[in-house]
Write a protein that holds these residues in place. Structure first.
Motif, PDB file in Angstrom:
ATOM      1  N   ALA A  89       0.828  -1.205   0.000  1.00  0.00           N
ATOM      2  CA  ALA A  89       0.000   0.000   0.000  1.00  0.00           C
ATOM      3  C   ALA A  89       0.862   1.255   0.000  1.00  0.00           C
ATOM      4  O   ALA A  89       0.567   2.232  -0.699  1.00  0.00           O
ATOM      5  CB  ALA A  89      -0.934  -0.018   1.209  1.00  0.00           C
ATOM      6  N   LEU A  90       1.942   1.242   0.785  1.00  0.00           N
ATOM      7  CA  LEU A  90       2.845   2.392   0.803  1.00  0.00           C
ATOM      8  C   LEU A  90       3.481   2.615  -0.572  1.00  0.00           C
ATOM      9  O   LEU A  90       3.658   3.750  -1.014  1.00  0.00           O
ATOM     10  CB  LEU A  90       3.919   2.197   1.868  1.00  0.00           C
ATOM     11  CG  LEU A  90       3.445   2.399   3.311  1.00  0.00           C
ATOM     12  CD1 LEU A  90       4.489   1.877   4.293  1.00  0.00           C
ATOM     13  CD2 LEU A  90       3.154   3.873   3.586  1.00  0.00           C
ATOM     14  N   LYS A  91       3.808   1.546  -1.253  1.00  0.00           N
ATOM     15  CA  LYS A  91       4.376   1.678  -2.596  1.00  0.00           C
ATOM     16  C   LYS A  91       3.397   2.367  -3.529  1.00  0.00           C
ATOM     17  O   LYS A  91       3.789   3.163  -4.396  1.00  0.00           O
ATOM     18  CB  LYS A  91       4.764   0.309  -3.143  1.00  0.00           C
ATOM     19  CG  LYS A  91       5.510   0.381  -4.485  1.00  0.00           C
ATOM     20  CD  LYS A  91       6.027  -0.986  -4.900  1.00  0.00           C
ATOM     21  CE  LYS A  91       6.835  -0.863  -6.198  1.00  0.00           C
ATOM     22  NZ  LYS A  91       7.384  -2.188  -6.609  1.00  0.00           N
ATOM     23  N   GLN A  92       2.107   2.097  -3.359  1.00  0.00           N
ATOM     24  CA  GLN A  92       1.086   2.720  -4.193  1.00  0.00           C
ATOM     25  C   GLN A  92       1.071   4.239  -4.044  1.00  0.00           C
ATOM     26  O   GLN A  92       0.661   4.950  -4.974  1.00  0.00           O
ATOM     27  CB  GLN A  92      -0.295   2.158  -3.841  1.00  0.00           C
ATOM     28  CG  GLN A  92      -0.524   0.732  -4.273  1.00  0.00           C
ATOM     29  CD  GLN A  92      -0.670   0.586  -5.775  1.00  0.00           C
ATOM     30  OE1 GLN A  92      -1.215   1.462  -6.453  1.00  0.00           O
ATOM     31  NE2 GLN A  92      -0.170  -0.515  -6.313  1.00  0.00           N
ATOM     32  N   VAL A  93       1.499   4.741  -2.880  1.00  0.00           N
ATOM     33  CA  VAL A  93       1.504   6.194  -2.664  1.00  0.00           C
ATOM     34  C   VAL A  93       2.921   6.766  -2.707  1.00  0.00           C
ATOM     35  O   VAL A  93       3.181   7.867  -2.217  1.00  0.00           O
ATOM     36  CB  VAL A  93       0.802   6.564  -1.331  1.00  0.00           C
ATOM     37  CG1 VAL A  93      -0.676   6.211  -1.412  1.00  0.00           C
ATOM     38  CG2 VAL A  93       1.454   5.880  -0.138  1.00  0.00           C
ATOM     39  N   GLY A  94       3.843   6.004  -3.294  1.00  0.00           N
ATOM     40  CA  GLY A  94       5.165   6.543  -3.593  1.00  0.00           C
ATOM     41  C   GLY A  94       6.209   6.404  -2.520  1.00  0.00           C
ATOM     42  O   GLY A  94       7.231   7.093  -2.559  1.00  0.00           O
ATOM     43  N   LEU A 131      -4.770   0.831   0.378  1.00  0.00           N
ATOM     44  CA  LEU A 131      -5.008  -0.402   1.141  1.00  0.00           C
ATOM     45  C   LEU A 131      -6.057  -1.274   0.447  1.00  0.00           C
ATOM     46  O   LEU A 131      -5.898  -2.486   0.336  1.00  0.00           O
ATOM     47  CB  LEU A 131      -5.465  -0.066   2.552  1.00  0.00           C
ATOM     48  CG  LEU A 131      -4.405   0.457   3.518  1.00  0.00           C
ATOM     49  CD1 LEU A 131      -5.059   1.022   4.776  1.00  0.00           C
ATOM     50  CD2 LEU A 131      -3.401  -0.631   3.897  1.00  0.00           C
ATOM     51  N   ALA A 132      -7.123  -0.653  -0.025  1.00  0.00           N
ATOM     52  CA  ALA A 132      -8.181  -1.412  -0.693  1.00  0.00           C
ATOM     53  C   ALA A 132      -7.657  -2.061  -1.968  1.00  0.00           C
ATOM     54  O   ALA A 132      -7.995  -3.211  -2.281  1.00  0.00           O
ATOM     55  CB  ALA A 132      -9.365  -0.500  -1.003  1.00  0.00           C
ATOM     56  N   LEU A 133      -6.817  -1.344  -2.697  1.00  0.00           N
ATOM     57  CA  LEU A 133      -6.293  -1.852  -3.960  1.00  0.00           C
ATOM     58  C   LEU A 133      -5.401  -3.071  -3.760  1.00  0.00           C
ATOM     59  O   LEU A 133      -5.347  -3.962  -4.613  1.00  0.00           O
ATOM     60  CB  LEU A 133      -5.515  -0.738  -4.670  1.00  0.00           C
ATOM     61  CG  LEU A 133      -4.995  -1.038  -6.074  1.00  0.00           C
ATOM     62  CD1 LEU A 133      -6.157  -1.251  -7.039  1.00  0.00           C
ATOM     63  CD2 LEU A 133      -4.099   0.100  -6.566  1.00  0.00           C
ATOM     64  N   THR A 134      -4.716  -3.135  -2.633  1.00  0.00           N
ATOM     65  CA  THR A 134      -3.744  -4.200  -2.381  1.00  0.00           C
ATOM     66  C   THR A 134      -4.253  -5.270  -1.420  1.00  0.00           C
ATOM     67  O   THR A 134      -3.537  -6.220  -1.105  1.00  0.00           O
ATOM     68  CB  THR A 134      -2.433  -3.595  -1.828  1.00  0.00           C
ATOM     69  OG1 THR A 134      -2.739  -2.742  -0.708  1.00  0.00           O
ATOM     70  CG2 THR A 134      -1.725  -2.765  -2.892  1.00  0.00           C
TER      71      THR A 134
END
Length: 222
Positions: free
Chosen positions: A115-120, A203-206
């Motif tokens: 999830a953190l990776k999704q936000v950079g 979080l939802a995406l992952t």
């Protein structure tokens, strides 16, 4: 272990939830899951400022009790919860997902990292140190997320917290997780200021990957 389990209820609470209220709700939901009268739960929330003491808490790690201190049954030492921090509580039935606590914790860490990776933000596990880590602006390894779980009758309680935009000075009242040599950071401190809702979307995406990873426990041990 079934791949056809229904998805857990996904609950999002607004406002600041008092920690004792959340603890009581988790305990009640876990008992209902054990009894077969309620679905599993993923609960995202924020707390009013509080220090919580895990089962390994050391008295000397409480430096300044400027906020309420609540003993709790999760693993770990002292941690802080407060506004700007996304807390995720998981009430999952490991009787159905594999009775492997190590696998569960590993999968949970992986979910937060993804999830953190999704936000950079590039985050990672650190050998011998519980939690989620990243490199801060000074080039130091810094803690951006905490993991603390309890398993009762093979149903999980507690979960994770991620520092999105909390007041980092509030961590000064404790030695976070008993690791004085490492700083605490946040998305905002890393220059990634985002609303909590944006991190919730990550979080939802992952989340599906997290639940699939639990299948690493191939056998249910009686």
């Amino acid at each position: 272990m079934s791949s056809d389990l229904p998805a857990p209820e996904w609950r999002h609470s607004t406002g600041l939830i008092p920690y004792p209220d959340a603890l009581a709700e988790m305990e009640a939901r876990a008992a209902a899951v054990v009894a077969g009268t309620a679905n599993e739960l993923v609960w995202l929330l924020e707390h009013a400022p509080v220090y919580t003491a895990g089962t390994s808490a050391v008295a000397g790690d409480l430096i300044d009790a400027r906020f309420p201190v609540v003993p709790t049954g999760r693993g770990g030492k002292y941690t802080y919860h407060g506004p700007g921090q996304r807390v995720g509580y998981l009430v999952l039935d490991l009787n159905k997902r594999g009775r492997d606590v190590r696998c569960f914790v590993h999968a949970l860490e992986g979910w937060v990292i993804a999830a953190l990776k999704q936000v950079g933000v590039d985050a990672f596990r650190a050998d011998g140190r519980v939690g989620i880590w990243t490199i801060d602006r000074e080039g130091r390894e810094a803690k951006i997320g905490a993991i603390g779980v309890r398993v009762k009758r093979w149903v999980t309680l507690h979960g994770f917290s991620v520092n999105v935009s909390p007041d980092l000075s509030h961590f000064g009242g404790i030695v976070p997780c008993g690791l004085p040599e490492y700083p605490v950071t946040s998305l905002a401190a890393l220059g990634r200021a985002i609303p909590l809702e944006t991190f919730d979307a990550a979080l939802a995406l992952t989340a599906s990957g997290f639940l699939e990873t639990l299948s690493c426990a191939a056998e249910i041990v009686a």
